[in-house]
Design a protein around this motif. Structure first.
Motif, PDB file in Angstrom:
ATOM      1  N   LEU A  31       9.790  30.140  -8.003  1.00 30.11           N
ATOM      2  CA  LEU A  31       9.890  28.399  -8.636  1.00 30.11           C
ATOM      3  C   LEU A  31      10.577  27.658  -7.645  1.00 30.11           C
ATOM      4  O   LEU A  31      10.283  26.719  -7.423  1.00 30.11           O
ATOM      5  CB  LEU A  31      10.013  28.767 -10.864  1.00 30.11           C
ATOM      6  N   GLY A  32      11.988  27.404  -7.947  1.00 29.33           N
ATOM      7  CA  GLY A  32      12.473  26.665  -7.373  1.00 29.33           C
ATOM      8  C   GLY A  32      12.635  27.159  -5.912  1.00 29.33           C
ATOM      9  O   GLY A  32      12.626  25.041  -5.242  1.00 29.33           O
ATOM     10  N   SER A  33      12.233  27.730  -5.004  1.00 28.78           N
ATOM     11  CA  SER A  33      11.730  27.754  -4.130  1.00 28.78           C
ATOM     12  C   SER A  33      10.174  26.211  -4.135  1.00 28.78           C
ATOM     13  O   SER A  33       9.979  26.237  -3.207  1.00 28.78           O
ATOM     14  CB  SER A  33      11.393  28.858  -3.130  1.00 28.78           C
ATOM     15  N   ALA A  34       9.782  26.740  -4.719  1.00 28.13           N
ATOM     16  CA  ALA A  34       8.347  25.772  -4.596  1.00 28.13           C
ATOM     17  C   ALA A  34       8.167  24.496  -5.149  1.00 28.13           C
ATOM     18  O   ALA A  34       7.953  23.758  -4.126  1.00 28.13           O
ATOM     19  CB  ALA A  34       7.044  26.548  -5.848  1.00 28.13           C
ATOM     20  N   LEU A  35       9.795  24.241  -5.843  1.00 32.43           N
ATOM     21  CA  LEU A  35       9.905  22.644  -6.036  1.00 32.43           C
ATOM     22  C   LEU A  35      11.285  22.498  -5.133  1.00 32.43           C
ATOM     23  O   LEU A  35      11.354  21.190  -5.532  1.00 32.43           O
ATOM     24  CB  LEU A  35      10.785  22.588  -7.371  1.00 32.43           C
ATOM     25  N   SER A  36      11.918  23.267  -4.484  1.00 32.39           N
ATOM     26  CA  SER A  36      12.829  23.018  -3.721  1.00 32.39           C
ATOM     27  C   SER A  36      13.623  22.193  -4.291  1.00 32.39           C
ATOM     28  O   SER A  36      14.621  21.290  -3.904  1.00 32.39           O
ATOM     29  CB  SER A  36      12.503  21.504  -2.827  1.00 32.39           C
ATOM     30  N   ILE A  37      14.145  23.117  -5.781  1.00 33.09           N
ATOM     31  CA  ILE A  37      15.515  22.539  -6.810  1.00 33.09           C
ATOM     32  C   ILE A  37      16.127  23.434  -6.513  1.00 33.09           C
ATOM     33  O   ILE A  37      16.272  24.843  -6.040  1.00 33.09           O
ATOM     34  CB  ILE A  37      14.899  21.980  -7.909  1.00 33.09           C
TER      35      ILE A  37
END
Length: 210
Positions: free
Chosen positions: A82-88
């Protein structure tokens, strides 16, 4: 800061969404297995309850152990994806630290690690007094007596009842898992997140296929 907190390391699956100190959504289910199937739907429901889209998240906090070998990998994989998809940023939070949470005074977080062992870590007013460790129950009891020195103690976690005999006056807080609200609060306070990695204090009981 809007933070999604996740915990799948122990016998529960917990998800929370916080905006600063304000809890927008929180859900916990006790389970020994099935974290992989339950985590994504729980996260989606929490975001809907918070009235937010996933792209409004600014940070994700996830427990990385100690705990179940399979469980902690489920949470970590979901958070990383999820973090990779959202760049967070993804923030690693120790399970024992999350269990201790904001409990004031002297707090000892203990997880029943089976095999007559506990995972143990002591805190005082949120400050770690020792690194997380895997200890036999006897050694952990001696460490606990050394840490307390006659002071009031709160024992929290599934391993707390195993140590309660050492300090009969201690407050015992049994917990099946860490509270994702605490995970999110801890994650929000980290100034410079580093790539999360699982925290293993001993070799896993289950072996991955070759």
């Amino acid at each position: 800061m809007i933070v999604l907190g996740l915990d799948t390391c122990l016998n529960a699956c917990s998800v929370a969404v916080l905006d600063g100190e304000r809890v927008l959504a929180h859900e916990t289910e006790v389970m020994a297995r099935g974290h992989q199937e339950r985590l994504a739907p729980m996260a989606e429901r929490a975001m809907q309850a918070a009235g937010l889209a996933f792209n409004q998240l600014e940070r994700i906090g996830v427990t990385v152990g100690p705990g179940s070998f399979t469980g902690l990998r489920v949470g970590l994989a979901f958070a990383k994806g999820l973090g990779s998809a959202l760049s967070i940023p993804i923030v690693a939070v120790g399970t024992l630290e999350a269990l201790a949470g904001e409990t004031p005074g002297l707090v000892v977080a203990a997880i029943d690690a089976r095999r007559d062992q506990v995972y143990l870590q002591g805190f005082e007013n949120g400050r770690a007094l020792m690194a997380p460790d895997a200890l036999s129950v006897d050694v952990a009891a001696a460490r606990l007596a050394e840490l307390s020195m006659g002071r009031e103690v709160t024992l929290v976690g599934s391993g707390a009842p195993l140590l309660a005999e050492v300090l009969p006056a201690a407050k015992v807080v049994a917990a099946e898992g860490a509270d994702a609200r605490q995970v999110a609060r801890i994650a929000a306070a980290v100034r410079t997140p580093t790539p999360p990695r699982p925290l293993y204090l001993r070799a896993p009981d289950a072996k991955l296929p070759a």
